[in-house]
Scaffold this active site. Structure first.
Site, PDB file in Angstrom:
ATOM      1  N   LEU A  52       8.541   3.848   3.475  1.00 52.37           N
ATOM      2  CA  LEU A  52       7.761   4.051   2.250  1.00 52.37           C
ATOM      3  C   LEU A  52       6.393   3.380   2.314  1.00 52.37           C
ATOM      4  O   LEU A  52       5.518   3.651   1.515  1.00 52.37           O
ATOM      5  CB  LEU A  52       8.536   3.531   1.034  1.00 52.37           C
TER       6      LEU A  52
ATOM      7  N   LYS B  27       3.836  -0.117   4.076  1.00 49.21           N
ATOM      8  CA  LYS B  27       3.726  -1.496   4.514  1.00 49.21           C
ATOM      9  C   LYS B  27       2.746  -2.236   3.618  1.00 49.21           C
ATOM     10  O   LYS B  27       1.654  -1.718   3.348  1.00 49.21           O
ATOM     11  CB  LYS B  27       3.147  -1.463   5.924  1.00 49.21           C
ATOM     12  N   GLY B  28       3.109  -3.383   3.151  1.00 43.30           N
ATOM     13  CA  GLY B  28       2.200  -4.211   2.373  1.00 43.30           C
ATOM     14  C   GLY B  28       1.897  -5.460   3.161  1.00 43.30           C
ATOM     15  O   GLY B  28       2.254  -5.572   4.328  1.00 43.30           O
TER      16      GLY B  28
ATOM     17  N   LYS C   8      13.072  -3.578   0.556  1.00 40.63           N
ATOM     18  CA  LYS C   8      11.854  -4.299   0.887  1.00 40.63           C
ATOM     19  C   LYS C   8      12.217  -5.281   1.989  1.00 40.63           C
ATOM     20  O   LYS C   8      13.019  -6.198   1.769  1.00 40.63           O
ATOM     21  CB  LYS C   8      11.406  -5.019  -0.390  1.00 40.63           C
TER      22      LYS C   8
ATOM     23  N   ASP D   4       0.341  -9.898 -11.275  1.00 40.77           N
ATOM     24  CA  ASP D   4      -0.268  -8.891 -10.405  1.00 40.77           C
ATOM     25  C   ASP D   4      -0.015  -7.485 -10.938  1.00 40.77           C
ATOM     26  O   ASP D   4       0.295  -6.558 -10.188  1.00 40.77           O
ATOM     27  CB  ASP D   4       0.246  -9.013  -8.965  1.00 40.77           C
TER      28      ASP D   4
HETATM   29  N1  LIG Z   1      12.183   0.497  -5.774  1.00 41.23           N
HETATM   30  C1  LIG Z   1      11.275   1.264  -5.153  1.00 41.23           C
HETATM   31  N2  LIG Z   1      11.419   2.606  -5.100  1.00 41.23           N
HETATM   32  C2  LIG Z   1      10.488   3.374  -4.469  1.00 41.23           C
HETATM   33  N3  LIG Z   1       9.372   2.890  -3.880  1.00 41.23           N
HETATM   34  C3  LIG Z   1       9.196   1.562  -3.889  1.00 41.23           C
HETATM   35  C4  LIG Z   1      10.138   0.679  -4.503  1.00 41.23           C
HETATM   36  N4  LIG Z   1       9.689  -0.585  -4.363  1.00 41.23           N
HETATM   37  C5  LIG Z   1       8.522  -0.483  -3.688  1.00 41.23           C
HETATM   38  N5  LIG Z   1       8.217   0.791  -3.397  1.00 41.23           N
HETATM   39  C6  LIG Z   1       7.018   1.296  -2.703  1.00 41.23           C
HETATM   40  O1  LIG Z   1       6.538   0.311  -1.841  1.00 41.23           O
HETATM   41  C7  LIG Z   1       5.245  -0.149  -2.279  1.00 41.23           C
HETATM   42  C8  LIG Z   1       5.144  -1.618  -1.992  1.00 41.23           C
HETATM   43  O2  LIG Z   1       6.092  -2.308  -2.772  1.00 41.23           O
HETATM   44  P1  LIG Z   1       5.828  -3.803  -3.219  1.00 41.23           P
HETATM   45  O3  LIG Z   1       4.499  -3.839  -3.925  1.00 41.23           O
HETATM   46  O4  LIG Z   1       6.993  -4.335  -3.971  1.00 41.23           O
HETATM   47  O5  LIG Z   1       5.751  -4.464  -1.772  1.00 41.23           O
HETATM   48  P2  LIG Z   1       4.739  -5.545  -1.226  1.00 41.23           P
HETATM   49  O6  LIG Z   1       5.087  -5.849   0.166  1.00 41.23           O
HETATM   50  O7  LIG Z   1       4.691  -6.664  -2.193  1.00 41.23           O
HETATM   51  O8  LIG Z   1       3.416  -4.720  -1.194  1.00 41.23           O
HETATM   52  P3  LIG Z   1       1.967  -5.308  -1.286  1.00 41.23           P
HETATM   53  O9  LIG Z   1       1.856  -6.407  -0.344  1.00 41.23           O
HETATM   54  O10 LIG Z   1       1.137  -4.105  -0.882  1.00 41.23           O
HETATM   55  O11 LIG Z   1       1.772  -5.690  -2.739  1.00 41.23           O
HETATM   56  C9  LIG Z   1       5.162   0.256  -3.770  1.00 41.23           C
HETATM   57  O12 LIG Z   1       3.832   0.450  -4.244  1.00 41.23           O
HETATM   58  C10 LIG Z   1       5.941   1.569  -3.758  1.00 41.23           C
HETATM   59  O13 LIG Z   1       5.090   2.604  -3.340  1.00 41.23           O
END
Ligand SMILES: Nc1ncnc2c1ncn2[C@@H]1O[C@H](COP(=O)(O)OP(=O)(O)OP(=O)(O)O)[C@@H](O)[C@H]1O
Length: 458
Positions: free
Chosen positions: A136, A138-139, A167, A265
């Protein structure tokens, strides 16, 4: 309303007033803030509810009539803030119970940056419970995959294999600890919302896989930035959809308040919707903090959604989330970013053009106010990201002509094009937005009050 009287005219670039939400790439925004935050952290080596009863769910079926198409997922970057102090939540030792024994180092399972090299088709979790089938995205903090939940016995059968989103946190000790804190916040919120009616994403379970903390969430379809991009690019969503989303986000905010947690955030990227786009859930609690443990940092919250008190260095509380949701609602309605400042200083400039000059009492109390105002409390517009070469800009107490929310969204010309009911609703929406975007956090509407506002009550 009078136009800003500038002793030296240094308005923010005109283009800043017109930034499409769809074109916004949060990763660029984040990189700038990350660099500044790191500097800030190096400088400061040393290190604030009531419930509301509201009916559930507006009917927003049929609001999105377009066919869905595979949309581009915005890449995002995140700044991880992990406090040294514990927040009353027992944090397990990161290296115990399968934590990142090699924290900071990488293994064969990981890439150079500590991301887990996910293989589609792989089964992870206790008894191979989760069958990964899609990436889905990478953050900064993690990668998120979609998987089938084969049940506790890992056997799965027919109908009982719901999709989940997992995640997978990077293998790095600070990120592992931040993940543990995110889990604690999610669990606290879930305990206060047993019926799952407050629009915060549900954590199904968590486990550790090859040194990576994995958080298993209910599966949702897309985030609100993607919704605007697909269904309201440059024009925004209709007021009925905005109303339904506003209602749900405010229910979420009320829960955060009750729990004493500040999300810190909130933005369209961190709000997910279901396939039908009728229900939203607030997600990504990676920056969330207990209200009593908030640090003074001018880089809290993604910049476009950052409340003035953060920038000014005033004590912050849950009101910063209300501000961020106000900015988000404007963006949903218009498809445009409300305050697209390229620095904190430009943010303040844009905010003051729309809301009028920051009240003197806030300037006096703000720890970082001297960076943006001179000794006579006159605004200093920076020519560059630093305070060098700044110009004094005498701003009126009332908004700059045409920049206030009413002129932007509910001018007589706009209202003339609407039927009476729609015009009334639009006016109510603008009134609510104005209350959510009060510069003085003490005067800002609370989620509970907002839920009783005419825009939502009608
Ligand atoms: N429960 C979920 N169902 C579907 N997609 C999800 C879900 N949780 C996260 N995602 C997808 O993954 C993306 C990143 O999730 P999240 O912001 O929680 O991760 P992160 O690693 O903290 O990301 P970032 O560092 O970019 O903020 C979300 O914007 C969404 O597109």
């Amino acid at each position: 309303m009078t136009k800003a009287e500038t002793s030296i005219a240094v308005p923010p670039p005109a283009s800043l007033h017109e930034v499409s939400a769809a074109d916004y790439d949060p990763s660029v925004d984040r990189k700038v803030d990350e660099a500044r935050e790191q500097q800030q952290q190096q400088r400061d080596a040393a290190p604030p509810a009531t419930e509301v009863e509201v009916d559930e769910e507006d009917d927003i079926d049929d609001m999105f009539s377009l066919d869905t198409e595979a949309g581009e997922k915005p890449k995002k970057k995140k700044t991880i803030r992990v406090k040294k102090t514990k927040n009353g939540v027992a944090l397990p030792d990161a290296t115990a119970a399968g934590g990142p024994a090699h924290a900071g180092l990488t293994s064969n399972w990981d890439d150079d940056e500590g991301y887990y090299r996910i293989v589609l088709g792989e089964r992870i979790g206790p008894k191979g419970r989760f069958h990964v089938f899609a990436n889905l995205g990478k953050g900064m903090f993690s990668e998120v995959v979609r998987a089938k939940d084969l049940g506790e016995d890992g056997k799965g059968s027919g109908d009982s294999t719901p999709d989940v989103a997992i995640k997978i946190v990077r293998s790095q000790e600070t990120m592992y600890k931040a993940g543990i804190k995110e889990i604690a916040h999610l669990q606290k919120l879930a305990r206060l919302d047993v019926d799952d009616k407050r629009h915060v994403v549900r954590l199904v379970s968590h486990f550790t896989h090859r040194g990576h903390l994995c958080m298993v969430f209910e599966n949702l379809a897309m985030n609100l930035r993607e919704v605007v991009k697909r269904f309201g690019k440059d024009v925004g969503l209709n007021l009925k959809a905005v109303k339904a989303y506003a209602h749900q986000m405010l229910l979420g905010l009320a829960l955060f308040r009750k729990a004493g947690i500040v999300h810190a955030d909130l933005k369209p990227d961190n709000v997910l919707v279901n396939e039908a786009k009728t229900t939203l859930k607030i997600c990504d609690l990676g920056s969330a903090v207990d209200v009593n443990e908030m640090d003074l940092t001018p880089y809290l919250v993604s910049r476009f959604y950052r409340a003035p008190e953060v920038i000014l260095g005033l004590p912050c509380d849950a009101s910063i989330d209300t501000w961020a949701v106000g900015c988000t609602l404007y963006e949903l309605y218009t498809g445009r970013i409300l305050f697209p400042g390229r620095s904190n200083n430009q943010m303040l400039h844009l905010i003051q053009e729309t809301k009028g000059k920051v009240p003197t009492k806030l300037i006096r109390k703000g720890q970082f106010a001297h960076l943006h105002f001179d000794e006579t409390n006159t605004f200093l517009a920076h020519a560059a990201p630093t305070a060098a070469n700044s110009a004094r800009v005498v701003l009126p107490t009332s908004p700059v002509n045409g920049q206030d929310l009413k002129s932007r969204l509910a001018s007589p010309q706009v209202l003339r094009g609407l039927d009476e009911q729609e015009a009334r609703r639009t006016q109510a929406f603008v009134e609510l937005l104005g209350r959510m975007l009060e510069v003085d956090p003490a005067k800002r509407i609370t989620p509970q009050e907002a839920l009783r506002h005419a825009f939502l009550a009608a």
